[in-house]
Design an enzyme around this catalytic site. Sequence first.
Site, mmCIF file in Angstrom:
data_model
loop_
_atom_site.group_PDB
_atom_site.id
_atom_site.type_symbol
_atom_site.label_atom_id
_atom_site.label_comp_id
_atom_site.label_asym_id
_atom_site.label_seq_id
_atom_site.Cartn_x
_atom_site.Cartn_y
_atom_site.Cartn_z
ATOM 1 N N LYS A 80 0.826 -1.213 0.000
ATOM 2 C CA LYS A 80 0.000 0.000 0.000
ATOM 3 C C LYS A 80 0.856 1.256 0.000
ATOM 4 C CE LYS A 80 -3.640 -2.047 2.914
ATOM 5 N NZ LYS A 80 -4.802 -2.136 2.031
ATOM 6 N N ARG A 164 -23.474 -2.700 -3.175
ATOM 7 C CA ARG A 164 -24.853 -2.515 -3.654
ATOM 8 C C ARG A 164 -25.012 -1.190 -4.381
ATOM 9 N NH1 ARG A 164 -28.865 -6.078 -2.472
ATOM 10 N NH2 ARG A 164 -28.575 -7.462 -0.688
ATOM 11 N N GLY A 213 -13.762 -5.122 6.186
ATOM 12 C CA GLY A 213 -14.698 -5.660 7.171
ATOM 13 C C GLY A 213 -15.058 -7.116 6.982
#
Lengths: 293, 200
Positions: A80, A164, A213
Amino acid sequence: MTKDLFEVKTGLAEMLKGGVIMDVTTPKEAEIAEKAGAVSVMALERIPADIRRDGGIARASDPQMIKEIQQAVSIPVMAKCRIGHFAEAQILEALEVDYIDESEVLTPADESNHIWKHDFKTPFVCGATNLAEALRRIGEGAALIRTKGEPGTGNIVEAVRHMRTINTEMARLSTLRDDELMAVAKEMGAPFHLVAQVAATGELPVPNFSAGGIATPADASLMMQLGAETIFVGSGIFKSEDPGAMAKAMVQAATFYDNPEKLAEISAGLGSAMRGLDMNEIAPEARMQDRGW
Amino acid sequence: MLTRPEYNDLTIGIVALQGSFAKHAYSMGRLGIKSRAIRTAADLKLIDALILPGGESTTMTLLLENENLWEPLADALEILPVFGTCAGAILLGNQLEDDRVRCFNKINYTAERNAYGRQVESFSTALVVPYLLDQDFHAIFIRAPKFRDIGDDVQTLAVYGSTPVLMRQGQVLAAAFHPELTEDSGIHKYFVDHIVLKSR
């Protein structure tokens, strides 16, 4: 950049599909991940849950530590850099990491600009919370998109929201007429040619993974049933009771994500998952997903 | 690309534990050929050929072993034609010294993983495939392997520089690159026309 280089960048993401990319902080953890069947590891000094706990400025990892992890495993190694910190990215490219994650998990270096990723031969993955953000990153040269979720929480709710949202927005674009697309691109703040491409194909122009998560095999299944092609697991493995068993279970879950009987078997007796955080326990300014735009 | 009537009753089994299996299904679909994802031993019934896709050979090895698919797949490979790309081509070769990867010994070479280097060395090229394809094939190499100790029984169908990258031994076809990532099913068509249909 030529089309040829871009397909070589997305090509590696294609090879990671149906797999699990695991955060690791030491060569030993990298070996555990590889032995459990990880398709790739993300080398970083602290996993997101610890970055969140410790506070301070989170930067790109020590090159020495990245090299040791590269030597420990044969699978691709990612690392990262901070959002907008192109010098850190140049160093990661010099180290020949296989993918660079311009990541909200680290403290942003530039509040206005993300890295111009077309300048690099190394492919980039970037996080997104919605379709416009994903298309801006692709416009800058990202070859892979992942949901941001809320890293280090073991709480899947934000990753679900992001996936979503992206799906709903893609579905909406595909219902529009050509003469409506310019106005929509303006309203979204996304590059027109990419808006038009999504409207025509109904899918992102690059692979679409999920992060942030994911703490159990069921979380992996949920994200893949919602359209993620591969999952990143950060704190979820090495913050669980039995990392080796959890890692192996995640790998199986990514293959059998649509097979509930198999998932019941995979999920049994894993010990406790990471403790996790409710979103209400996180101060608004501590939300990592709001970093970058 | 023309489809052939013989294609209608073919089903290609694509090992779908991890990697580019969906892209292979797409390459076959473009020819009008059905495919089936192979995730359990039961999926191996009533197929005409197999594909081992690209992906990570370490991950595939573990999943094949943990899911008790190794032996049934080895049995199927005794009779069925197979096409392996990149990681799939590694698994089809002779056993490596690296025990993170387990090989089927179906084609007589030994793979060297990531032989060109890491991702920054990945590339694409216009590959000449003499006698088989009328035009160059746009070949994409991702952390690709090379093959050494290639047996006399292995036929080299294409080279990159002097390195063999497309090889055949009997019913086994192996590519160091990823034909499934190219919008051209030419090499898949070769596999079906010259290996799968001739084996029936």
